[in-house]
Design an enzyme around this catalytic site. Structure first.
Site, mmCIF file in Angstrom:
data_model
loop_
_atom_site.group_PDB
_atom_site.id
_atom_site.type_symbol
_atom_site.label_atom_id
_atom_site.label_comp_id
_atom_site.label_asym_id
_atom_site.label_seq_id
_atom_site.Cartn_x
_atom_site.Cartn_y
_atom_site.Cartn_z
ATOM 1 N N GLY A 140 28.152 -17.122 29.153
ATOM 2 C CA GLY A 140 27.812 -15.710 29.161
ATOM 3 C C GLY A 140 28.492 -15.239 27.851
ATOM 4 O O GLY A 140 27.676 -14.594 27.011
ATOM 5 N N ALA A 189 27.113 -28.069 28.882
ATOM 6 C CA ALA A 189 25.657 -27.613 29.455
ATOM 7 C C ALA A 189 24.768 -27.627 28.207
ATOM 8 O O ALA A 189 25.197 -27.021 26.968
ATOM 9 C CB ALA A 189 25.785 -26.322 30.208
ATOM 10 N N LEU A 247 34.765 -31.643 27.204
ATOM 11 C CA LEU A 247 35.911 -31.387 26.494
ATOM 12 C C LEU A 247 37.021 -32.788 26.585
ATOM 13 O O LEU A 247 37.445 -32.976 25.492
ATOM 14 C CB LEU A 247 36.696 -30.311 26.848
ATOM 15 C CG LEU A 247 36.271 -28.818 26.465
ATOM 16 C CD1 LEU A 247 37.308 -27.978 27.220
ATOM 17 C CD2 LEU A 247 36.413 -28.800 24.983
ATOM 18 N N HIS A 252 44.147 -12.325 33.199
ATOM 19 C CA HIS A 252 44.567 -12.889 34.443
ATOM 20 C C HIS A 252 46.031 -13.734 34.247
ATOM 21 O O HIS A 252 46.786 -14.246 35.079
ATOM 22 C CB HIS A 252 43.583 -13.769 35.193
ATOM 23 C CG HIS A 252 42.326 -12.971 35.502
ATOM 24 N ND1 HIS A 252 42.501 -11.894 36.468
ATOM 25 C CD2 HIS A 252 41.302 -12.670 35.087
ATOM 26 C CE1 HIS A 252 41.518 -11.175 36.719
ATOM 27 N NE2 HIS A 252 40.669 -11.564 35.597
ATOM 28 N N TYR A 276 43.537 -20.279 37.685
ATOM 29 C CA TYR A 276 42.994 -20.007 36.399
ATOM 30 C C TYR A 276 43.589 -19.133 35.411
ATOM 31 O O TYR A 276 43.801 -19.598 34.333
ATOM 32 C CB TYR A 276 41.464 -18.902 36.926
ATOM 33 C CG TYR A 276 40.929 -18.402 35.625
ATOM 34 C CD1 TYR A 276 40.549 -19.247 34.710
ATOM 35 C CD2 TYR A 276 40.872 -16.945 35.548
ATOM 36 C CE1 TYR A 276 39.687 -18.636 33.494
ATOM 37 C CE2 TYR A 276 40.186 -16.273 34.553
ATOM 38 C CZ TYR A 276 39.699 -17.153 33.443
ATOM 39 O OH TYR A 276 39.280 -16.451 32.502
#
Ligand code: NAI
Ligand code: 15L
Length: 274
Positions: free
Chosen positions: A15, A37, A50, A111, A143
């Site tokens: 995104g 992708a 990666l 986060h 995360y």
């Protein structure tokens, strides 16, 4: 450091990568694209994980800087976070070191400090209330923990190997904020491009941590380290407030999902894949 011209954009299919593919060329950058992708209409993009060091070397070779967005962008089982966000960022920095690349812009996240209580009271919050960039890390998820690792890895590669990084603790970078919380943490795509450009071109950054958001009326954190790079945000989420508040109500201090910077990631984190 001479101004970077050719920049590797990892996570280019995602995104934020898609938004930045649209906006960064106007600053004069030629982008090289990398993602696990495939990217429609981009036959030269490098499609690889990666962990594929050969593909990463090909991607990094000859670029002036890297914007590292690739990774899992929500909560996931630890093994998946380990692969993409912890080992993944290590592979990226090792390749950057081997190829002598001077500058990385690392997509960290709010986060990493998601369990930090948000400022209370009426906005706009004064300088003493805004969360500073050196507040203790309080990740809200595996995360968020992986973003703490990425920031520390960036510090190590600056101290030991002289690779410069700006770690951007991004709030929410989408076309529009979709929740009342996002009114505080939103970064417009235009401001995102302004911040990445500042992070690519500022002199002598060493390892600098900044928050990434627009100049929101309801801002929760201190943007001064971002402004010191030359970032001059132009947008404010407040234009979206009447509609969002009418639909969702104001944040409630007694609601645990509203009490901390990470919002609902603290209580019920959204999972990868969506
Ligand atoms: P996204 O989930 O839309 O895109 C992430 C991209 O990384 C995907 O295209 C995916 O294929 C790729 N990827 C994941 N693991 C990979 C691997 N092992 N090898 C190669 N490619 C891999 O996420 P989004 O929203 O575009 O975010 C981009 C980065 O910015 C992420 O690192 C995220 O944590 C960070 N971020 C984004 C925020 C936002 O508001 N969009 C807020 C805070 C941080
Ligand atoms: C993030 O770190 C996520 O990658 C993004 O999808 C948003 O959920 C954002 O944080 C947020 O806090 O809103």
């Amino acid at each position: 450091m001479p101004a970077p011209r050719t920049v590797l954009l990892t996570g280019a299919a995602g995104g934020l990568g898609t938004l930045m593919r649209g906006l960064l060329p106007a600053y004069g950058y030629t982008l090289r694209l990398f993602d696990a992708a495939p990217i429609e209409g981009e036959p030269d993009a490098i499609t690889a994980d990666l962990s594929d060091r050969r593909a990463l070397r090909e991607a990094v070779s000859g670029v002036d800087a890297v914007i590292h967005l690739a990774g899992i962008s929500l909560e996931a089982p630890f093994e998946k976070i380990l692969h993409s966000n912890i080992e993944g960022v290590y592979h990226l920095y090792e390749t950057v070191r081997e190829e002598g690349i001077a500058r990385v812009v690392f997509a960290s996240s709010n986060h990493a400090v998601g369990f930090t209580p948000r400022p209370r009271g009426e906005p706009p919050h004064g300088a003493g209330e805004l969360i500073p960039v050196d507040t203790p890390r309080r990740p809200d998820t595996y995360y968020g923990l992986s973003k703490c690792f990425g920031e520390d890895l960036a510090q190590l590669y600056w101290d030991r190997h002289g690779v410069e990084t700006v770690s951007v603790r991004i709030g929410s970078c989408f076309m529009e904020p979709s929740t009342v919380r996002m009114l505080s943490v939103w970064m417009s795509p235009g401001d995102g491009a302004r911040l990445f450009h500042a992070a690519l071109t500022a002199e002598g950054v060493g390892h600098t941590v900044v928050y990434g958001s627009s100049a929101n009326t309801r801002l929760w954190w201190d943007l001064s380290s971002a402004r010191a790079l030359g970032y001059d945000p132009r947008d404010d989420s407040e234009q979206f407030a009447p509609k969002l508040v009418a639909e969702q109500g104001e944040l409630e201090p007694g609601n645990p999902a509203h009490a901390r910077l990470g919002g609902h990631f603290v209580t019920d984190p959204p999972r990868w894949p969506h």
